[in-house]
Design an enzyme around this catalytic site. Sequence first.
Site, PDB file in Angstrom:
ATOM      1  NE  ARG A  14      -4.159  -1.791   1.788  1.00  0.00           N
ATOM      2  CZ  ARG A  14      -5.075  -2.210   2.631  1.00  0.00           C
ATOM      3  NH1 ARG A  14      -4.928  -1.957   3.917  1.00  0.00           N
ATOM      4  NH2 ARG A  14      -6.130  -2.853   2.210  1.00  0.00           N
ATOM      5  CE  LYS A  70     -21.857 -17.975   3.613  1.00  0.00           C
ATOM      6  NZ  LYS A  70     -21.957 -17.229   4.865  1.00  0.00           N
ATOM      7  N   GLY A 107     -11.165  -9.285  -2.212  1.00  0.00           N
ATOM      8  CA  GLY A 107     -10.206  -9.920  -1.316  1.00  0.00           C
ATOM      9  C   GLY A 107      -9.558 -11.212  -1.761  1.00  0.00           C
ATOM     10  N   GLY A 116     -13.257  -3.877  -0.356  1.00  0.00           N
ATOM     11  CA  GLY A 116     -14.628  -3.403  -0.158  1.00  0.00           C
ATOM     12  C   GLY A 116     -15.005  -2.307  -1.148  1.00  0.00           C
TER      13      GLY A 116
HETATM   14  P1  AMP Z   1     -15.595 -15.039  -0.983  1.00  0.00           P
HETATM   15  O1  AMP Z   1     -15.032 -14.323   0.193  1.00  0.00           O
HETATM   16  O2  AMP Z   1     -17.085 -15.143  -0.987  1.00  0.00           O
HETATM   17  O3  AMP Z   1     -15.016 -14.560  -2.300  1.00  0.00           O
HETATM   18  O4  AMP Z   1     -15.149 -16.561  -0.808  1.00  0.00           O
HETATM   19  C1  AMP Z   1     -13.821 -16.958  -0.839  1.00  0.00           C
HETATM   20  C2  AMP Z   1     -13.713 -18.277  -0.177  1.00  0.00           C
HETATM   21  O5  AMP Z   1     -14.518 -19.222  -0.847  1.00  0.00           O
HETATM   22  C3  AMP Z   1     -12.316 -18.844  -0.167  1.00  0.00           C
HETATM   23  O6  AMP Z   1     -11.830 -18.841   1.142  1.00  0.00           O
HETATM   24  C4  AMP Z   1     -12.484 -20.265  -0.697  1.00  0.00           C
HETATM   25  O7  AMP Z   1     -11.811 -21.223   0.077  1.00  0.00           O
HETATM   26  C5  AMP Z   1     -13.981 -20.488  -0.578  1.00  0.00           C
HETATM   27  N1  AMP Z   1     -14.450 -21.505  -1.535  1.00  0.00           N
HETATM   28  C6  AMP Z   1     -14.190 -21.569  -2.851  1.00  0.00           C
HETATM   29  N2  AMP Z   1     -14.728 -22.665  -3.384  1.00  0.00           N
HETATM   30  C7  AMP Z   1     -15.358 -23.320  -2.398  1.00  0.00           C
HETATM   31  C8  AMP Z   1     -16.097 -24.545  -2.324  1.00  0.00           C
HETATM   32  N3  AMP Z   1     -16.288 -25.289  -3.411  1.00  0.00           N
HETATM   33  N4  AMP Z   1     -16.584 -24.922  -1.130  1.00  0.00           N
HETATM   34  C9  AMP Z   1     -16.386 -24.146  -0.043  1.00  0.00           C
HETATM   35  N5  AMP Z   1     -15.704 -22.983  -0.047  1.00  0.00           N
HETATM   36  C10 AMP Z   1     -15.197 -22.587  -1.204  1.00  0.00           C
END
Ligand code: AMP
Length: 396
Positions: free
Chosen positions: A35, A197, A353, A376
């Site tokens: 940064r 998610k 992130g 963010g």
């Molecule tokens: P996000 O913060 O929503 O972008 O999610 C990122 C996280 O999703 C990472 O820590 C990954 O380990 C997790 N992730 C990716 N693929 C999967 C999966 N098939 N099952 C569970 N977690 C996952």
Amino acid sequence: MKTINDFDFKDKKVLIRVDFNVPLDANFNVTDANRIEAAKPTILKVVQAGGTAILMSHLGRPKGVQDQFSLRHIVAKTEEVLGRPVIFVEDSVGSAVEAAVKNSPSGSILLLENLRFHPEEEQGSADFASKLAQWGDIYINDAFGTAHRAHASTAIIAEFFPENKAFGYLLAKEIESIHKVLNSTDKPVTAVLGGSKVSSKITIIENILDKIDHMIIGGGMTFTFIKALGGQIGSSICEDDKMELALEIMRKAKEKNVQIHLPVDVIAADAFSNDAQTKIVKVDEIPDGWQGLDVGPQTLALLKPVIKESKIILWNGPLGVFELEKFSHGTISLGNDIAEATQSGTFSLVGGGDSVAAVKQFGLESKMSYVSTGGGAMLEMLEGKTLPGIAAIENN
Ligand code: AMP
């Protein structure tokens, strides 16, 4: 609107909001100076032109004045990165700053103490902003990481510089990169959305559906879609209450001629662990007790040409649990495909992130067109929101 290149900084006091919220180890050493590096071009532009750079930042989330959050800890690293001496000032308002600003020769760099030692900073206090504003003739915002906050130093302060405010190089580049993706006339535009998610990505999906041609879905999100379509997902991660929403996204995508690419096969595991047993199965035939933790080889083969033909790629979220080596292959392989496309002229933007962490971990950072520095803030821009820190510079 003025840009940083429109000012003559000679003998001017220039207040620069930077994001020096860097990680420190137990001995207060900076463990990642990215940064500081990112703000360097803006700071050097000011001081090389004969201006005084007065740097303002926050560090962490202090409750009042707490030494562990003092910006004093980062002075040595900042001097090393900038290759110039940095004068640390014990506060961001008051007589100590007044004296330091008055006595600083042109071309010097001052770093004010953590802005968040004053609760008025996060409250967006106009009074506090006016006190900060006294120190400068010109205000530059180069802190993308806090551009989505309406804090005193990131947004409110701009009111005091109606004619003399601009984005720094970093913030300008972040805005330009996102605009390039969201307002592209080059086609096809592809968004890769992974991560865990659907619920955390839904506003982004809704905002970008009008602007893209392909949407690649991966990661844990996949299984909410697959279950909604009637597939068997074993014990894969799933948001049952978002299944209807997943179908709605698919309907809207069809209406808008956006091609959705869901995985066709996955690496299924019998546990969420590097020691798990694994097997490749169809995405909608995952046996009970098994969970999909990465995309499979057939999926990667199908994605390759989509990536190759894309002119613009936005990548947000890993395709699998990349933190575990056993399930990192999909993310690495996709990253390599995007790197190859980038080399052939595609514009690739990585943001949010975990995909940023992934490209760094796999040494792909320099092979992307742009890797965003603000998690963010980047996500809120993709959601179509107006960021207070950006609006404050753009509006008069
Ligand atoms: P996000 O913060 O929503 O972008 O999610 C990122 C996280 O999703 C990472 O820590 C990954 O380990 C997790 N992730 C990716 N693929 C999967 C999966 N098939 N099952 C569970 N977690 C996952």
